[in-house]
Scaffold this motif. Structure first.
Motif, mmCIF file in Angstrom:
data_model
loop_
_atom_site.group_PDB
_atom_site.id
_atom_site.type_symbol
_atom_site.label_atom_id
_atom_site.label_comp_id
_atom_site.label_asym_id
_atom_site.label_seq_id
_atom_site.Cartn_x
_atom_site.Cartn_y
_atom_site.Cartn_z
ATOM 1 N N ASP A 3 3.932 1.252 -1.893
ATOM 2 C CA ASP A 3 4.264 0.593 -0.629
ATOM 3 C C ASP A 3 5.599 -0.142 -0.683
ATOM 4 O OD1 ASP A 3 1.939 1.592 0.428
ATOM 5 O OD2 ASP A 3 0.896 -0.337 0.522
ATOM 6 N N ARG A 7 8.729 0.565 1.778
ATOM 7 C CA ARG A 7 9.318 -0.520 2.569
ATOM 8 C C ARG A 7 10.825 -0.610 2.317
ATOM 9 N NH1 ARG A 7 8.515 -5.193 5.810
ATOM 10 N NH2 ARG A 7 10.677 -5.740 6.203
ATOM 11 N N TRP A 75 3.389 3.798 8.611
ATOM 12 C CA TRP A 75 4.206 2.590 8.754
ATOM 13 C C TRP A 75 4.691 2.469 10.184
ATOM 14 C CZ3 TRP A 75 5.372 -0.970 4.880
ATOM 15 C CH2 TRP A 75 4.788 -0.660 3.638
#
Length: 126
Positions: A3, A7, A75
């Motif tokens: 993750d 990001r 996302w």
């Protein structure tokens, strides 16, 4: 990709979008990615076609990210996309496969004047 790496890739993507760096902006997409705009009924297939369609837009764009949330393969980015000084409040939903975007769906909302019927309960945002 974990993750945190996704990001970071999203942060690079939106920064490149704001700078008009089309090559870096589109590194996040798989070759066979699909981009959909439900409000106009458009679908663009393939990273190269997505990049070409965006590069062909004649107006100056600015991207101001308000927040990014997500985990694993999905996302969501909420941002203000400003075309030639006019803001459009936008949500991008990106689906990832092997660390790159396989599908993106974008929704756009234009600014509007507040309704007087709710004025006593709201505060104006900057």
């Amino acid at each position: 990709m974990d993750d945190q790496e996704i990001r970071e890739a999203l942060d690079r993507h939106w920064a490149a979008s704001d700078l008009g760096d089309f090559d870096q902006e589109h590194e996040i997409y798989r070759d066979e990615a699909v981009l959909e705009y439900p409000q106009s009924g458009e679908r663009i297939r393939g990273r190269q076609n997505i990049q070409s369609a965006r590069a062909a837009q004649p107006n100056r764009k600015r991207f101001t990210v308000r927040r990014i949330i997500g985990a694993g393969g999905v996302w969501i980015t909420e941002y203000v996309l400003t075309y030639d000084g006019q803001p459009s409040y936008t949500v991008s939903i990106m689906e990832f496969l092997d660390g790159q975007v396989i599908r993106e769906t974008q929704y756009f909302g234009d600014a509007f004047e507040p309704g007087p019927s709710r004025a006593q309960w709201v505060e104006r945002m900057a």
